[in-house]
Write an enzyme that holds these catalytic residues in place. Structure first.
Site, PDB file in Angstrom:
ATOM      1  N   HIS A   1     -71.646  19.478  63.153  1.00 29.17           N
ATOM      2  CA  HIS A   1     -71.064  18.542  62.179  1.00 29.17           C
ATOM      3  C   HIS A   1     -70.516  19.285  60.975  1.00 29.17           C
ATOM      4  CE1 HIS A   1     -70.463  15.074  59.623  1.00 29.17           C
ATOM      5  NE2 HIS A   1     -71.373  15.495  58.759  1.00 29.17           N
ATOM      6  N   SER A   2     -69.321  18.879  60.504  1.00 26.21           N
ATOM      7  CA  SER A   2     -68.751  19.341  59.241  1.00 26.21           C
ATOM      8  C   SER A   2     -68.712  20.875  59.152  1.00 26.21           C
ATOM      9  CB  SER A   2     -69.541  18.725  58.082  1.00 26.21           C
ATOM     10  OG  SER A   2     -68.887  18.912  56.859  1.00 26.21           O
ATOM     11  N   TYR A   3     -69.430  21.460  58.181  1.00 23.40           N
ATOM     12  CA  TYR A   3     -69.399  22.920  58.010  1.00 23.40           C
ATOM     13  C   TYR A   3     -69.998  23.640  59.209  1.00 23.40           C
ATOM     14  CZ  TYR A   3     -69.151  27.252  55.324  1.00 23.40           C
ATOM     15  OH  TYR A   3     -68.824  28.520  54.882  1.00 23.40           O
TER      16      TYR A   3
END
Length: 423
Positions: A293-295
């Site tokens: 997820h995300s980073y």
């Protein structure tokens, strides 16, 4: 003579008044300058702090008078209401500190769920270490290293979230299912995966700073006083000024800390690389699946930059949710980009229905809608789609391997037939 003196008296009087006004004006200017200096040091928001309560908060959920109900929702024990951030009006900093204190309790609560509900064990990092060096950890299912078939690796985004969490805000304000990785872990185990839960934001040990020496006094005009006496006087005056400013600037002074980095795990990228080298690459699973997820997506792409050949050999599919990676800024190779096109999918925040194919931003991997415009919800909203993607990727890989095996057998059989005819 007397007449001249009398005539001069009004002039002298006027001159005396003028000089007095100048002196007074100079004094006023000095006062104004001092006042401006004081005001420049005072933040009105900080000034409000002088009336805020102490930063002492409960150490348990029960102490906060909250608990998770049967639906995994955080509710007040007496009122049954959801968590209220603004517990005290006009005390934003105190409310924020209270929220952070609750967040730390939530982190420990999720660790307990990983261990008790999911039967996972904590693995301390780095492996070879001294007794006094700072450490991190990950969580492993009982068969994470021994499962011969499938392994799922979970990587969250950046920030305060720790192992087992997608978003603290969702855990507190919505429920455990949407905010934690536990539904992913449970379903993966039901479908025969081993599981590794990474902890990419546990990068340092925070310790209290030693007492700082007092700043040197500001230079003053030369004086006939003995140096030792003058220094004592300056120190005393400087201390009074600092205490006066500090009273308004920061009435509740927070502890100053310094961070000691964890060896080979001082960033999300380092952590993911370390876990790959020491755990994932050593696992027996023939097929590795990654959910980031995300980073966490950026950290995965950085892993590919460092271990491209190994990742291609071992990883079957990668599911991303609102990934923060950028193939240009991260300077990925064409080989990595081609592989991501075939083996990755990014569920991004969008108002379109879930799984709607979206225009690609860059030439990296397909982008589909997560069915929500809220960044932190993209993992949970894509939950079913991600497991369907994994299952289909595995089926495709097995079909390709079966076809290759069939072609190899056919080719070998034909070759043997021709050789027999020659004989």
């Amino acid at each position: 003579m007397i007449s001249h003196l009398c005539a001069a008296t009004p002039v002298l009087y006027i001159l005396w008044i003028a000089m007095a006004q100048i002196a007074a004006g100079q004094e006023d200017r000095e006062k104004t300058t001092a006042l401006k200096d004081l005001l420049s040091r005072i933040d009105l928001d900080e000034l409000m702090k002088k009336d805020e309560p102490p930063f002492t908060f409960p150490k348990t959920l029960e102490g906060f008078e909250y608990a998770f109900n049967e639906y995994g929702q955080l509710r007040h024990l007496k009122t049954g209401e959801p968590f209220v951030f603004n517990a005290r009006e006009d005390l934003h900093r105190w409310n924020q500190k209270r929220y952070e204190a609750l967040g730390e309790i939530i982190t420990q609560y999720v660790y307990e769920l990983l261990e008790k509900k999911c039967n996972m064990t904590k693995q301390i990092l780095p492996g070879e270490r001294t007794d006094d060096e700072p450490t991190s950890f990950i969580y492993l299912s009982p068969d994470a290293l021994s499962n011969p078939s499938k392994l799922l690796v979970l990587i969250q985004g950046s920030g305060v979230v720790r192992a087992g969490q997608w978003a603290r805000r969702l855990i507190i304000n919505q429920d455990l299912d949407s905010g934690t990785q536990i539904p992913f872990i449970t379903r993966a185990m039901e479908e025969g995966y081993g599981v590794m839960v990474l902890n990419p934001n546990e990068n340092y040990l925070e310790v209290e700073k030693s007492a700082m020496s007092s700043p040197l006094p500001s230079p003053t005009e030369p004086s006939d006083e003995p140096a030792e006496k003058r220094d004592r006087k300056d120190d005393k005056e400087g201390k009074k000024k600092r205490e006066f400013y500090e009273k308004y600037r920061n009435p509740q002074k927070e502890t100053e800390t310094e961070r000691i980095p964890i060896r080979e795990n001082s960033s999300s990228e380092e952590h993911v690389l370390y876990v790959w080298d020491h755990f994932v690459s050593q696992a027996k699973a023939k097929n590795v699946f990654i959910m980031a997820h995300s980073y966490g997506g950026l950290s995965f792409v950085e892993l590919m930059n460092q271990r491209e050949t190994e990742v291609k050999e071992k990883v079957c599919a990668v599911a991303l949710s609102d990934s923060a990676h950028n193939i240009w800024l991260q300077e990925t190779s064409k080989g990595t980009q081609d592989w991501m096109q075939q083996h990755c999918c990014n569920w991004v925040s969008s108002p379109e229905p879930v799984d709607t194919l979206l225009d690609p931003m860059l030439r990296d991997c397909p982008r589909v809608s997560a069915g929500t415009e809220r960044h932190e919800l993209t993992s949970w909203m894509s939950f079913d789609s991600i497991f369907r993607f994994f299952n289909k990727s595995l089926e495709t890989k097995e079909d390709e391997e079966a076809e290759e095996t069939s072609n190899t057998v056919t080719t070998r059989s034909s070759s043997l037939k021709y050789k027999h005819q020659d004989l």
